[in-house]
Design a protein around this motif. Structure first.
Motif, short mmCIF file in Angstrom:
data_model
loop_
_atom_site.label_atom_id
_atom_site.label_comp_id
_atom_site.label_asym_id
_atom_site.label_seq_id
_atom_site.Cartn_x
_atom_site.Cartn_y
_atom_site.Cartn_z
N ALA A 176 45.02 48.01 33.76
CA ALA A 176 44.38 48.89 34.33
C ALA A 176 42.43 48.54 34.29
N LEU A 177 42.10 47.18 33.37
CA LEU A 177 40.47 47.02 33.09
C LEU A 177 39.90 46.51 34.66
N ALA A 178 40.50 45.73 34.59
CA ALA A 178 40.31 45.36 36.39
C ALA A 178 39.87 46.60 37.32
N LEU A 179 41.08 47.28 37.48
CA LEU A 179 40.43 48.28 38.67
C LEU A 179 39.70 49.01 38.38
N MET A 180 39.35 49.41 37.54
CA MET A 180 38.65 50.08 37.13
C MET A 180 36.88 49.94 36.70
N LEU A 181 36.73 48.40 36.68
CA LEU A 181 35.63 47.57 36.61
C LEU A 181 34.80 47.52 37.59
N GLY A 182 36.54 47.29 39.05
CA GLY A 182 35.87 47.12 40.94
C GLY A 182 36.05 44.92 40.25
N LEU A 183 37.69 44.18 39.27
CA LEU A 183 37.50 43.31 39.16
C LEU A 183 38.57 42.65 40.29
N THR A 184 38.75 41.62 40.42
CA THR A 184 39.92 41.22 41.16
C THR A 184 40.99 40.74 39.53
N ASP A 185 42.10 41.20 39.84
CA ASP A 185 43.31 40.71 38.85
C ASP A 185 44.13 39.35 39.50
N ASP A 186 43.64 38.96 40.93
CA ASP A 186 45.19 37.60 41.44
C ASP A 186 44.37 36.32 40.59
N GLY A 187 43.07 36.66 40.21
CA GLY A 187 42.96 35.21 39.61
C GLY A 187 43.21 34.97 37.48
N PRO A 188 42.52 33.61 36.87
CA PRO A 188 42.33 34.16 35.68
C PRO A 188 42.54 35.00 35.11
N GLY A 189 42.69 35.32 33.71
CA GLY A 189 42.87 36.56 32.72
C GLY A 189 43.28 36.31 31.69
#
Length: 417
Positions: A176-189
Motif C-alpha cells: 500500500a505504500l505507493a498508493l499512500m504516497l501518491g507514487l506509481t507502482d508500475d515501475g521498478p521497486g
C-alpha cells in the motif's frame, strides 16, 4: 546467541530457562543462589556468558561476585521487588532489578537494552561508531491496525538532510505504500531490487535508480514500492529479499520495512519441496531487522489479535528488540481510561510493559489520505504527529553500538587497564 547463567531457585530457573530458550537466549548454567559465591573462585564458568541473573538479596549479591563478573566482562541482572532490592542494586552500581515474576521475554529485552556501563550511562553522547545503519521492520497482526500508516509517518519524521531514510514495501499480500504516497507502482521497486540482488549487482547507485523519492519537510525518503499485483509474490523470495535488505542497510542510515501480518509457514507443512513461500518475505524482514515496531489496533478485537500474534512474533524473531505501538487510541471502543485498560491487558497476557500510544486523529489522517502525503506534512501540529515524533525519537535513542555487549565490556576493560 546471548548466553546467561541463572543463579536462581531450581523451580524458578526451570521455568525461566524454557522461556529464555524461546527468546533466543542460551542458558549456559543453572545453580542455586547459595552456590553463586563459587563463581568468584571458578570464574571459568562465566567464560561463555554475557550475563548473570541472580536475586537482589544481600546474601547472594556481594562485592566479590560483582568484581569477578566485571573481570570476566559479564553483566549482572537482578530480580527483586520493593525499595530494598532497588537500593541494593544501586549500591552495587547495577540497573534497577527486574520484577521477581519477570518473564523470559522481559529478561531478554533487558539483556538487549543499552550497556549500563557505556557512554550513555556516563552522560556522553554516542559516537559515530555507535550509530550503525539500522533496519526497522513494521509489523502488525491481521485486521488493518495501521502498519503502513505508521511506517510512512516514521519514515517522514526520521528523514533528515544528514540521515538517509529508505522505505521498503515488502508486503506480499496487500502492498500500500505507493498508493499512500501518491507514487506509481508500475515501475521498478523492491521486486527489481531483489532480482538485481540475486545477481550481486545491487549497490547504492542501483538502489537510487530503482527507488522513488518522496519529499518531506525533514528530507527525502527513498521508497522501494511493492509489487503491483498480488500474484507476483514469488519474486520476493527469502534469499533475494535478504540480499536486497542488506544492500539497503549499507545504502541508507535507516531502512523501514513494511511487512504483511501472516507469520505462518503453512507451505512447509503441505509440501517438502524447496519452493517459494508467500510469507517468506515477512519472516525474512523480521529476522533481518535490528528492531521491530509491532502495531496493535486499540479496540478489543485488535488487542486480542495482537496478543495472539505477538506470541508468534516472539517465537520467530527471538531476542530482536520489539517496540509496541498501539494505534487508533480513542475512548469509544474501550470506554473510560482506554490507555490504562490496554496497558493492563498487554501486561497480563503478553508481559509487555513499555507501550507507545498513537491517538486516532481522524481529521489529520483524512487530510493525509486526501493529499497522499504523510500526516506531518499536512497536519504537523496534530496529536497523532506528536505521538509518532516521540516514537521516532525513541527509536533513534535506542541505537546500540556494533558487537556484542560482552565484546564491548571486555574492550572497555582492556582500554582502562
Amino acid at each position: 546467541m546471548t548466553g546467561v547463567v541463572l543463579a536462581l531457585p531450581a523451580e524458578r530457573a526451570e521455568t525461566l530457562a524454557g522461556e529464555l530458550e524461546l527468546a533466543g537466549v542460551a542458558v549456559i548454567a543453572r545453580l542455586p543462589p547459595a552456590q553463586a559465591a563459587r563463581l568468584v573462585a571458578h570464574a571459568e564458568e562465566l567464560r561463555d556468558a554475557e550475563a548473570l541473573l541472580i536475586p537482589a538479596e544481600r546474601a547472594w549479591l556481594s562485592p566479590a561476585l560483582r568484581g569477578a563478573c566485571d573481570r570476566a566482562g559479564v553483566r549482572i541482572l537482578t530480580l527483586g521487588d520493593g525499595p530494598a532490592a532497588a537500593r541494593l542494586a544501586h549500591r552495587h552500581g547495577l540497573r534497577a532489578p527486574l520484577p521477581s515474576s519477570a518473564s523470559g521475554w522481559q529478561v531478554a529485552d533487558a539483556l538487549h537494552d543499552g550497556d549500563p556501563d557505556g557512554d550513555e550511562a556516563r552522560g556522553k553522547p554516542p559516537t559515530a561508531a555507535a550509530s550503525p545503519h539500522r533496519l526497522i521492520a513494521v509489523w502488525g497482526p491481521h485486521g488493518a491496525p495501521g502498519r503502513s500508516t505508521v511506517a510512512v509517518q516514521l519514515a517522514a519524521l526520521l528523514a533528515a538532510p544528514d540521515r538517509g531514510v529508505a522505505l521498503v514495501d515488502a508486503d506480499t499480500h496487500a502492498p500500500a505504500l505507493a498508493l499512500m504516497l501518491g507514487l506509481t507502482d508500475d515501475g521498478p521497486g523492491i521486486a527489481a531490487a531483489c532480482r538485481r540482488a540475486e545477481l550481486g549487482l545491487l549497490d547504492g547507485a542501483e538502489l537510487s535508480r530503482l527507488s522513488r523519492p518522496a519529499e518531506s519537510s525533514g528530507g527525502t525518503v527513498d521508497v522501494l514500492v511493492g509489487i503491483n499485483r498480488p500474484s507476483r509474490w514469488p519474486e520476493l523470495s527469502a534469499a533475494r529479499l535478504h540480499a536486497a535488505l542488506e544492500a539497503c542497510r549499507r545504502w541508507s542510515a535507516v531502512t523501514l520495512v513494511d511487512v504483511a501480518a501472516s507469520l505462518e509457514a503453512d507451505e512447509e507443512i503441505s509440501s517438502d519441496l524447496d519452493g517459494p513461500r508467500r510469507n517468506a518475505a515477512t519472516l525474512t524482514a523480521l529476522r533481518s531487522a535490528d528492531r521491530i515496531v509491532a502495531v496493535a489496533a486499540a479496540d478489543p478485537l485488535g488487542i486480542a489479535r495482537f496478543v495472539r500474534g505477538y506470541a508468534e512474533l516472539r517465537a520467530e524473531v527471538g531476542d530482536v528488540p520489539v517496540t509496541v505501538a498501539v494505534n487508533k487510541v480513542r475512548p469509544g471502543p474501550l470506554g473510560i481510561d482506554a490507555r490504562g485498560q490496554i496497558r493492563r491487558a498487554l501486561d497480563r497476557f503478553s508481559g509487555i510493559h513499555d507501550v507507545r500510544f498513537l491517538p486516532y486523529d481522524r481529521r489529520a489522517l483524512d487530510a493525509a489520505a486526501l493529499h497522499a502525503r504523510p500526516v506531518p506534512e499536512v497536519a504537523g501540529r496534530s496529536a497523532f504527529t506528536a505521538a509518532v515524533r516521540s516514537l521516532a525519537a525513541a527509536l533513534l535513542r535506542d541505537e546500540r553500538s556494533p558487537g556484542t555487549r560482552r565484546e564491548r565490556r571486555l574492550g572497555a576493560a582492556a582500554a582502562t587497564a
